[in-house]
Design an enzyme around this catalytic site. Structure first.
Site, PDB file in Angstrom:
ATOM      1  N   SER A 175       0.871  -1.181   0.000  1.00  0.00           N
ATOM      2  CA  SER A 175       0.000   0.000   0.000  1.00  0.00           C
ATOM      3  C   SER A 175       0.901   1.221   0.000  1.00  0.00           C
ATOM      4  O   SER A 175       2.060   1.154   0.435  1.00  0.00           O
ATOM      5  CB  SER A 175      -0.863   0.009   1.270  1.00  0.00           C
ATOM      6  OG  SER A 175      -1.399   1.305   1.500  1.00  0.00           O
TER       7      SER A 175
ATOM      8  N   TYR B 224      -2.542  -0.908  10.493  1.00  0.00           N
ATOM      9  CA  TYR B 224      -2.493  -1.113   9.039  1.00  0.00           C
ATOM     10  C   TYR B 224      -1.177  -0.574   8.451  1.00  0.00           C
ATOM     11  O   TYR B 224      -0.476  -1.276   7.704  1.00  0.00           O
ATOM     12  CB  TYR B 224      -3.688  -0.425   8.387  1.00  0.00           C
ATOM     13  CG  TYR B 224      -3.812  -0.659   6.904  1.00  0.00           C
ATOM     14  CD1 TYR B 224      -4.441  -1.794   6.399  1.00  0.00           C
ATOM     15  CD2 TYR B 224      -3.297   0.260   5.986  1.00  0.00           C
ATOM     16  CE1 TYR B 224      -4.554  -2.009   5.030  1.00  0.00           C
ATOM     17  CE2 TYR B 224      -3.403   0.056   4.620  1.00  0.00           C
ATOM     18  CZ  TYR B 224      -4.038  -1.080   4.140  1.00  0.00           C
ATOM     19  OH  TYR B 224      -4.146  -1.283   2.782  1.00  0.00           O
TER      20      TYR B 224
HETATM   21  P1  NAP Z   1     -11.432  -6.224   0.063  1.00  0.00           P
HETATM   22  O1  NAP Z   1     -12.282  -5.995  -1.137  1.00  0.00           O
HETATM   23  O2  NAP Z   1     -11.998  -5.996   1.421  1.00  0.00           O
HETATM   24  O3  NAP Z   1     -10.829  -7.686  -0.038  1.00  0.00           O
HETATM   25  C1  NAP Z   1     -10.085  -8.260   1.002  1.00  0.00           C
HETATM   26  C2  NAP Z   1      -9.888  -9.711   0.693  1.00  0.00           C
HETATM   27  O4  NAP Z   1      -9.059 -10.288   1.715  1.00  0.00           O
HETATM   28  C3  NAP Z   1     -11.177 -10.512   0.668  1.00  0.00           C
HETATM   29  O5  NAP Z   1     -11.115 -11.396  -0.430  1.00  0.00           O
HETATM   30  C4  NAP Z   1     -11.143 -11.307   1.956  1.00  0.00           C
HETATM   31  O6  NAP Z   1     -11.786 -12.571   1.873  1.00  0.00           O
HETATM   32  C5  NAP Z   1      -9.656 -11.512   2.113  1.00  0.00           C
HETATM   33  N1  NAP Z   1      -9.252 -11.853   3.459  1.00  0.00           N
HETATM   34  C6  NAP Z   1      -9.414 -11.145   4.599  1.00  0.00           C
HETATM   35  N2  NAP Z   1      -8.899 -11.808   5.649  1.00  0.00           N
HETATM   36  C7  NAP Z   1      -8.405 -12.973   5.166  1.00  0.00           C
HETATM   37  C8  NAP Z   1      -7.768 -14.098   5.736  1.00  0.00           C
HETATM   38  N3  NAP Z   1      -7.512 -14.158   7.052  1.00  0.00           N
HETATM   39  N4  NAP Z   1      -7.406 -15.134   4.926  1.00  0.00           N
HETATM   40  C9  NAP Z   1      -7.666 -15.093   3.595  1.00  0.00           C
HETATM   41  N5  NAP Z   1      -8.276 -14.059   2.996  1.00  0.00           N
HETATM   42  C10 NAP Z   1      -8.648 -13.019   3.771  1.00  0.00           C
HETATM   43  O7  NAP Z   1     -10.140  -5.268   0.026  1.00  0.00           O
HETATM   44  P2  NAP Z   1      -9.178  -4.812  -1.168  1.00  0.00           P
HETATM   45  O8  NAP Z   1      -9.229  -3.339  -1.206  1.00  0.00           O
HETATM   46  O9  NAP Z   1      -9.406  -5.581  -2.391  1.00  0.00           O
HETATM   47  O10 NAP Z   1      -7.757  -5.179  -0.512  1.00  0.00           O
HETATM   48  C11 NAP Z   1      -6.897  -6.159  -1.039  1.00  0.00           C
HETATM   49  C12 NAP Z   1      -5.470  -5.804  -0.672  1.00  0.00           C
HETATM   50  O11 NAP Z   1      -5.123  -4.536  -1.242  1.00  0.00           O
HETATM   51  C13 NAP Z   1      -5.215  -5.660   0.842  1.00  0.00           C
HETATM   52  O12 NAP Z   1      -3.957  -6.199   1.169  1.00  0.00           O
HETATM   53  C14 NAP Z   1      -5.205  -4.155   1.034  1.00  0.00           C
HETATM   54  O13 NAP Z   1      -4.449  -3.769   2.146  1.00  0.00           O
HETATM   55  C15 NAP Z   1      -4.564  -3.711  -0.253  1.00  0.00           C
HETATM   56  N6  NAP Z   1      -4.795  -2.295  -0.578  1.00  0.00           N
HETATM   57  C16 NAP Z   1      -6.036  -1.847  -0.915  1.00  0.00           C
HETATM   58  C17 NAP Z   1      -6.195  -0.494  -1.202  1.00  0.00           C
HETATM   59  C18 NAP Z   1      -7.520   0.085  -1.614  1.00  0.00           C
HETATM   60  O14 NAP Z   1      -7.589   1.309  -1.799  1.00  0.00           O
HETATM   61  N7  NAP Z   1      -8.574  -0.702  -1.782  1.00  0.00           N
HETATM   62  C19 NAP Z   1      -5.105   0.362  -1.160  1.00  0.00           C
HETATM   63  C20 NAP Z   1      -3.865  -0.130  -0.810  1.00  0.00           C
HETATM   64  C21 NAP Z   1      -3.717  -1.471  -0.531  1.00  0.00           C
HETATM   65  P3  NAP Z   1     -13.287 -12.836   2.448  1.00  0.00           P
HETATM   66  O15 NAP Z   1     -14.192 -11.919   1.658  1.00  0.00           O
HETATM   67  O16 NAP Z   1     -13.522 -14.276   2.218  1.00  0.00           O
HETATM   68  O17 NAP Z   1     -13.240 -12.433   3.906  1.00  0.00           O
END
Ligand code: NAP
Length: 279
Positions: free
Chosen positions: A164, A177
């Site tokens: 991130s 985080y």
């Molecule tokens: P999201 O839509 O909330 O997706 C999160 C995913 O992680 C879901 O598929 C969830 O699965 C899974 N997950 C959570 N806990 C888990 C565990 N213990 N074991 C296996 N899977 C687990 O969020 P996202 O925005 O796509 O985030 C994905 C990644 O991108 C993260 O690492 C986040 O920090 C990073 N990121 C996102 C942003 C942003 O702006 N969105 C920015 C920077 C970095 P379930 O649905 O089955 O719980």
């Protein structure tokens, strides 16, 4: 399948990752979902990991299978060692090996410091940092066992850590985080250094603000969107496909000499936009 596949992700060469097996953690939602689909479009067979949302994972599998590649949904909590080793064993058994790991699963449990519980701190570190460590460790064992297969890839394996912009931008109210992502940065660089001689490439993608369920509050209302756009020189909020495209490129042999790098995919969020008008 033709030579390219057009979709919301633009044009991805359909055989770019032909014959490769990819594991994407947290692939039933947001960035992980778009990435799993992008890798499938590029010709990889894909394991879609999830922890809770089986139905959503099955839908992603169906979409990927429509590109003529293989896909399956595996349930595993990435913070649990036994579940990660079981997932990797199952993938090797059912898919033959793993060539690409996208350690993407992550979550937020926000609170200001004095209100943050140990459980909130621990959960985020466990999933965002320890989860990536466990998946990387198990993937590296398989890469080492198999070695380079030149017809498949110049590397023995590729690990992409989902970091991130908060690996370098401090984030008040989110110390768990931001610390987890700072840890991911150093973990990625250390693993890249350690594993490069074995032809294992470790890199990271650092998204800025991407429209997914994790940060709904930041883009759902017009007012929130306006606030957020002030932090993004490129003047648009990112889509999950922006990150997927970066992962597809980084895991392909087009990027074979890229080792230990973080690719910021953030519309310029890390360019200190507050200084755009002086300072
Ligand atoms: P999201 O839509 O909330 O997706 C999160 C995913 O992680 C879901 O598929 C969830 O699965 C899974 N997950 C959570 N806990 C888990 C565990 N213990 N074991 C296996 N899977 C687990 O969020 P996202 O925005 O796509 O985030 C994905 C990644 O991108 C993260 O690492 C986040 O920090 C990073 N990121 C996102 C942003 C942003 O702006 N969105 C920015 C920077 C970095 P379930 O649905 O089955 O719980």
């Amino acid at each position: 399948m033709g030579s390219t596949v057009e979709g919301p992700q633009g044009v991805i060469p359909a055989r770019l990752l032909h014959g490769q097996k990819a594991l994407v953690t947290g692939a039933n939602s947001g960035i992980g979902k778009a990435t799993a689909i992008g890798l499938g479009r590029a010709g990889a067979d894909v394991v879609v990991n999830y922890v809770a949302g089986r139905e959503a994972a099955e839908e992603v599998v169906e979409e990927i299978a429509s590109f003529g590649v293989r896909a399956a949904a595996y349930e595993a909590d990435v913070s649990q060692e036994d579940q990660v080793t079981a997932m990797m064993d199952r993938m090797v058994k059912e898919f033959g090996t793993v060539d690409i790991l996208v350690a993407n699963a992550g979550l937020q449990r926000d609170a200001r410091l004095t209100e943050m519980t140990l459980a909130q701190w621990q959960k985020v570190i466990d999933v965002n940092l320890t989860g990536q460590f466990l998946c990387a460790r198990e993937a590296a064992k398989e890469f080492r066992r198999r070695g380079v297969v030149p017809e498949v890839s110049r590397a023995a394996g590729k690990i992409i850590c989902m970091s991130s912009v908060h690996q370098i931008i401090p984030w008040s109210g989110h110390v768990n985080y931001a610390s987890s992502k700072g840890g991911v940065q150093m973990m990625m660089q250390t693993l890249a250094q350690e594993l490069a001689p074995e032809k294992i490439r470790v890199n990271a993608v650092a998204p800025g603000a991407i429209k997914t369920p994790i940060n709904r509050a930041a883009w759902e209302t017009a007012e929130a969107r306006q606030d957020l756009l002030r932090l993004i020189p490129y003047d648009r909020i990112g889509d999950p496909e922006d990150i997927a495209n970066a992962v597809v490129a980084l895991s392909s042999d087009l990027m074979d000499y890229v080792v230990g790098t973080t690719l910021y995919v953030d519309g310029g969020m890390t360019l200190f936009p507050g200084f755009a008008t002086g300072g």
